[in-house]
Design an enzyme around this catalytic site. Structure first.
Site, PDB file in Angstrom:
ATOM      1  N   ASP A 241     -54.574  37.779  13.143  1.00  0.00           N
ATOM      2  CA  ASP A 241     -55.413  37.196  12.099  1.00  0.00           C
ATOM      3  C   ASP A 241     -56.827  37.049  12.656  1.00  0.00           C
ATOM      4  O   ASP A 241     -57.060  36.305  13.609  1.00  0.00           O
ATOM      5  CB  ASP A 241     -54.851  35.831  11.694  1.00  0.00           C
ATOM      6  CG  ASP A 241     -55.458  35.309  10.412  1.00  0.00           C
ATOM      7  OD1 ASP A 241     -56.337  35.999   9.841  1.00  0.00           O
ATOM      8  OD2 ASP A 241     -55.057  34.221   9.968  1.00  0.00           O
TER       9      ASP A 241
ATOM     10  N   ASP B 189     -58.280  41.389   6.986  1.00  0.00           N
ATOM     11  CA  ASP B 189     -58.425  40.623   8.221  1.00  0.00           C
ATOM     12  C   ASP B 189     -57.117  40.205   8.879  1.00  0.00           C
ATOM     13  O   ASP B 189     -57.134  39.433   9.836  1.00  0.00           O
ATOM     14  CB  ASP B 189     -59.277  39.377   7.964  1.00  0.00           C
ATOM     15  CG  ASP B 189     -58.655  38.464   6.909  1.00  0.00           C
ATOM     16  OD1 ASP B 189     -57.731  38.908   6.198  1.00  0.00           O
ATOM     17  OD2 ASP B 189     -59.102  37.311   6.804  1.00  0.00           O
ATOM     18  N   GLU B 190     -55.987  40.683   8.402  1.00  0.00           N
ATOM     19  CA  GLU B 190     -54.740  40.305   9.054  1.00  0.00           C
ATOM     20  C   GLU B 190     -53.670  41.361   8.844  1.00  0.00           C
ATOM     21  O   GLU B 190     -53.694  42.131   7.880  1.00  0.00           O
ATOM     22  CB  GLU B 190     -54.242  38.944   8.580  1.00  0.00           C
ATOM     23  CG  GLU B 190     -53.872  38.884   7.102  1.00  0.00           C
ATOM     24  CD  GLU B 190     -53.248  37.550   6.734  1.00  0.00           C
ATOM     25  OE1 GLU B 190     -52.257  37.153   7.388  1.00  0.00           O
ATOM     26  OE2 GLU B 190     -53.743  36.898   5.791  1.00  0.00           O
TER      27      GLU B 190
END
Length: 361
Positions: free
Chosen positions: A8, A103-104
């Site tokens: 993350d 983003d993850e």
């Protein structure tokens, strides 16, 4: 037993802006719409978070909490490009990468390309490579299933690495406040409090039939995670469930003719996204948010796939005209298509668009 890593990125959008603009560093930054645009915060820097600012918060509320908050317009083309760089780093270690957003992502490194025996070693290498290539930090969670890996990645942010071992799992879950559980939202948490369920230990005391009775099918999932169980696999190609777009307006709309015209514009955006993903849908959903923030949706399912912009416009406008506005003004309109089919059933990180992006402009 599987070895799962959840990566993350730390305050991804805001961190990119601070990286690229030195004057923003060490200052409270919000990526998103300014207060006069009546939008929301897409991402907040850690400096902004100390004021209680978070993603999806109204920009108007955010500026009230932090009068010197710096608003920065999002640059999604930049974020996607960096996401692709990060994805390439993941794929140096495994092909089992499941992106959740720009983003993850989850990675299954049980069997990995470099033959490394420890997931912790791999996570450290990935985080080091991300920092070296992008100048950004990432947090990692490591465990034997996706739920625990996700929970672990959020424990020591930013720039943290946390491992939950099998022998620690049940104790960890039992001590967790119910609000912290991934997959339990505010509404469900409130309902659990009403049932005197406040921690994982409380949740574990409830039977599976009881949880299904109160929460429907998701009750099966709650029963499992209360016992640190999660048999979901890391899916390299996740099926896209819907395609949509919505617009939040700086000034409330009061003229129905203007609203119908706005639906045409939104329908064109949805159509372009359908083309990009080479798909069509059979269920169309109209979303309306009123000036008082009350929100309604109206849906219709048809026999043939919806692929043409004219069809999207006609169906969306028909759904709209069936709504009794009762003189209320509208602050947001949205259209989405689900029950997707077509040639492309999966999507990769480069095609991911954060759901919060769609409500900004």
């Amino acid at each position: 037993m599987r070895k799962i890593i959840h990566i993350d990125m730390d305050a991804f959008y805001a961190s990119v802006e601070q990286r690229d603009h030195p004057r923003y560093r060490s200052k409270p930054v919000a990526v998103g719409a300014t207060p006069n645009q009546r939008g929301v915060v897409c991402a907040a820097s850690y400096e902004a978070r100390t004021f209680g600012i978070h993603s999806a918060m109204s920009s108007k509320i955010a500026i009230q909490r932090c009068p010197h908050l710096i608003f920065v317009p999002p640059r999604f083309d930049v974020y996607r490009s960096i996401s692709q760089q990060i994805r390439a780093i993941f794929e140096q270690h495994t092909d089992l990468v499941e992106p959740v957003a720009l983003d993850e992502a989850y990675l299954d490194v049980t069997e990995n390309k470099l033959g490394l025996p420890y997931a912790t070693t791999i996570a450290r290498a990935i985080r080091a490579s991300i920092f070296k290539e992008t100048g950004l930090t990432a947090s990692a969670g490591i465990s034997f299933n996706k739920f625990l890996a996700k929970m672990a990645s959020g424990l020591n942010k930013p720039n943290g690495l946390t491992v939950i071992l099998p022998e620690q799992a049940e104790t960890f879950v039992e001590s967790l406040p119910i609000e912290k559980f991934h997959g339990i939202g505010k509404v469900s948490a409130t309902k659990m409090h009403e049932l005197n369920v406040h921690t994982g230990a409380d949740l574990k005391q409830r039977s599976e039939p009881e949880l299904v009775q109160h929460f429907g099918k998701v009750g099966h999932y709650y029963f499992k995670i209360a016992r640190a169980q999660d048999d979901r696999r890391v899916e390299a190609n996740r099926v896209r469930k819907s395609v949509g777009a919505e617009t939040s307006y700086a000034q409330d709309l009061s003229d129905q003719a203007v609203m119908l015209h706005e639906l045409e514009t939104i329908a064109e955006t949805v159509y372009q996204r359908l083309k990009r993903h080479q798909t069509g849908g059979r269920t169309i959903t109209l979303k309306i948010k009123f000036a008082n923030y009350q929100q309604i949706t109206r849906s219709r399912t048809v026999i043939s796939e919806i692929r043409e912009v004219g069809t999207i416009v006609a169906l969306a406008q028909a759904l709209f005209e069936a709504v009794n506005l009762e003189g209320r003004n509208v602050r947001l309109l949205g259209i989405s298509l689900s029950n997707l089919g077509g040639e492309e059933q999966s999507f990769r990180a480069s095609h991911l668009e954060s759901s919060i992006q769609l409500v900004l402009f």
